[in-house]
Design an enzyme around this catalytic site. Structure first.
Site, PDB file in Angstrom:
ATOM      1  N   HIS A 244       0.825  -1.217   0.000  1.00  0.00           N
ATOM      2  CA  HIS A 244       0.000   0.000   0.000  1.00  0.00           C
ATOM      3  C   HIS A 244       0.855   1.261   0.000  1.00  0.00           C
ATOM      4  O   HIS A 244       1.842   1.370   0.698  1.00  0.00           O
ATOM      5  CB  HIS A 244      -1.030   0.002   1.132  1.00  0.00           C
ATOM      6  N   ASP A 256       6.456   0.466   6.477  1.00  0.00           N
ATOM      7  CA  ASP A 256       5.000   0.353   6.322  1.00  0.00           C
ATOM      8  C   ASP A 256       4.492   1.488   5.459  1.00  0.00           C
ATOM      9  O   ASP A 256       4.185   2.553   5.977  1.00  0.00           O
ATOM     10  CB  ASP A 256       4.348   0.371   7.708  1.00  0.00           C
ATOM     11  N   GLU A 290      -4.809   1.976   2.702  1.00  0.00           N
ATOM     12  CA  GLU A 290      -4.890   0.801   3.580  1.00  0.00           C
ATOM     13  C   GLU A 290      -5.054   1.231   5.029  1.00  0.00           C
ATOM     14  O   GLU A 290      -5.781   0.613   5.792  1.00  0.00           O
ATOM     15  CB  GLU A 290      -3.621  -0.058   3.443  1.00  0.00           C
ATOM     16  N   GLU A 291      -4.361   2.300   5.408  1.00  0.00           N
ATOM     17  CA  GLU A 291      -4.251   2.632   6.834  1.00  0.00           C
ATOM     18  C   GLU A 291      -5.551   3.093   7.482  1.00  0.00           C
ATOM     19  O   GLU A 291      -5.811   2.768   8.623  1.00  0.00           O
ATOM     20  CB  GLU A 291      -3.166   3.691   7.060  1.00  0.00           C
ATOM     21  N   ASP A 319       3.289  -6.436   3.165  1.00  0.00           N
ATOM     22  CA  ASP A 319       2.936  -5.336   4.075  1.00  0.00           C
ATOM     23  C   ASP A 319       3.263  -5.707   5.516  1.00  0.00           C
ATOM     24  O   ASP A 319       2.461  -5.517   6.424  1.00  0.00           O
ATOM     25  CB  ASP A 319       1.435  -4.992   3.916  1.00  0.00           C
ATOM     26  N   HIS A 389       3.995   2.635  12.539  1.00  0.00           N
ATOM     27  CA  HIS A 389       3.102   3.783  12.800  1.00  0.00           C
ATOM     28  C   HIS A 389       3.718   4.843  13.715  1.00  0.00           C
ATOM     29  O   HIS A 389       2.995   5.542  14.425  1.00  0.00           O
ATOM     30  CB  HIS A 389       1.756   3.321  13.382  1.00  0.00           C
TER      31      HIS A 389
HETATM   32 ZN   LIG Z   1       0.877  -1.414   6.257  1.00  0.00          ZN
END
Ligand SMILES: [Zn+2]
Length: 423
Positions: A244, A256, A290-291, A319, A389
């Site tokens: 993503h 990520d 995606e997030e 991912d 994140h």
């Molecule tokens: Zn991800």
């Protein structure tokens, strides 16, 4: 390992574009950049698939305090994605610590009403795969605000999703429910959570205060970025692979999922460089959103389901970070899984040790109703949640060779599917 371009492409994505939340100018820039990369590779197609995405903005730097003996003690925090803000004045209320969503019912409305709920759910350290601990703990981040609101809570504080004890705050999305009040939600670091929990054991009457100005704006037009090499014998059989393109804003979205996107592009580069003409169509997809919405994954599956000329036999997602290869996680009927596992010895050069039953990936999961075999690329998981994140998910944390070996492993598997299908 000598001609790879994925590491340099990732450098550009991380350092020149950076964090790229859905709907942001950086996300738009990332779409243009990767579309251009693919257009210049002399593939059969490289195009954009339109998709409307949510546009959430973080607003001003978030602030949080707990109040002990009338003293306000600051604690670092970050708003959860999709959360409403508290407004400029912030909110203040007594704090109540719980472990999981199930605790809410046990404690009951009388005791939860008017409080800020503190979900302190550590990762279980005995799972080998840190994703197992994540799946379990992350329920409070995804559903805590909506569930606590049903019992009259006014706000939610979540322990960051990592096995490490440190000061980094981990964002991630929360999901509201229809006809349930939307209450603001933040995450605090694991060290912060430990400190707060200790204080509450000594004095259960601690007030908590936080201020966030995040908000959800109108949806924005965005895109999945798609490119393919058409199959020479069975072009209607599609092998989708991707990652993503959107990421959280605190870091650069390196592991990520910039890593997964650049591995995806690298698969096509390797195929072209080796002049491989796949029998079945191989299609790279860089999914958007995606997030905090999965709009790109759903739109891709919707279009796929309407296209009666396409048979989506398998989809592979990277991912889980750009770390050293360990395996593939396969969501397929047992007999199909057994057939795929015969290829395991061919993967050993990359460090792939397992091909076993498990989840595919968030973006490809909507293809499941089409009967598509779903596969997740599984790199080593031990360090992923140190970064996931957070502000720490930056380009310098990615190792060139580990990233390349992952791209190589994916290429080999995709090659095998393109030659032999799933039967
Ligand atoms: Zn991800």
């Amino acid at each position: 390992l000598t001609n790879s371009q994925c590491y340099e492409n990732l450098r550009h994505l991380c350092l020149k574009i950076g964090g790229r939340m859905s709907g942001s100018p950086q996300a738009e820039e990332a779409v243009k950049y990767t579309h251009n990369l693919l257009k210049n590779m002399n593939l059969d197609t490289a195009y954009l698939q339109p998709v409307k995405v949510p546009h959430w903005i973080r607003g001003e730097k978030e602030k949080a305090f707990y109040i002990e003996n009338k003293k306000r003690i600051e604690i670092s925090c970050t708003a959860l994605g999709n959360s409403v803000g508290t407004g400029k004045k912030g909110i203040k209320a007594p704090l109540l610590e719980v472990y999981s969503l199930n605790d809410l019912e046990k404690i009951g409305k009388d005791k939860i009403q008017g409080k800020i709920i503190f979900f302190n759910h550590p990762f279980i350290p005995t799972y080998f795969d840190t994703f197992d601990a994540y799946s379990e703990a992350a329920a409070v981040r995804g559903y805590g605000a909506a569930e606590a609101a049903k019992y009259g809570a006014v706000g939610v504080v979540v322990r960051s999703m990592t096995q490490s004890l440190d000061d980094f705050v981990h964002t991630g999305s929360t999901r509201y429910q229809l006809n349930v009040p939307q209450i603001p939600a933040i995450a605090i670091s694991t060290n912060g959570a430990e400190e707060l929990s200790k204080k509450l054991k000594i004095n259960p009457n601690i007030d908590f205060e936080f201020r966030t100005t995040c908000q959800m704006l109108e949806d924005v037009q965005s895109y999945n970025v798609i490119a393919e090499i058409k199959g020479t014998e069975k072009p209607q059989e599609i092998i989708t692979f991707g990652g993503h393109l959107d990421s959280w804003d605190l870091g650069q979205g390196a592991h990520d999922d910039g890593a997964g996107c650049m591995q995806t592009i690298e698969v096509l580069r390797i195929m072209k460089a080796l002049n491989i003409k796949p029998k079945r169509t191989i299609r790279a997809v860089l999914f958007m959103n995606e997030e905090n919405g999965i709009k790109g994954g759903h739109e891709y599956a919707r279009v796929a389901s309407e296209n009666v000329n396409e048979k989506h036999i398998v989809a592979i997602e990277s991912d889980r970070g750009g770390f050293t290869p360990r395996g593939f996680s396969i969501d397929a009927p047992t007999d199909t899984l057994q057939k795929i596992k015969r290829w395991l010895p061919l993967m050993e050069n990359y460090g792939i040790q397992t091909m076993k039953s498990g989840k595919g990936g968030v973006d490809i999961n909507p293809l499941k109703p089409l009967g598509t075999v779903l596969i997740g690329y599984v790199p080593d998981s031990q360090r992923y949640f140190d970064l996931h994140h957070t502000s720490q998910d930056t380009f310098d944390k990615v190792n060139k060779r580990e990233l390349e070996l992952g791209a190589g492993a994916m290429t080999s598997l995709i090659y095998l599917f393109s030659q032999y299908g799933i039967n």
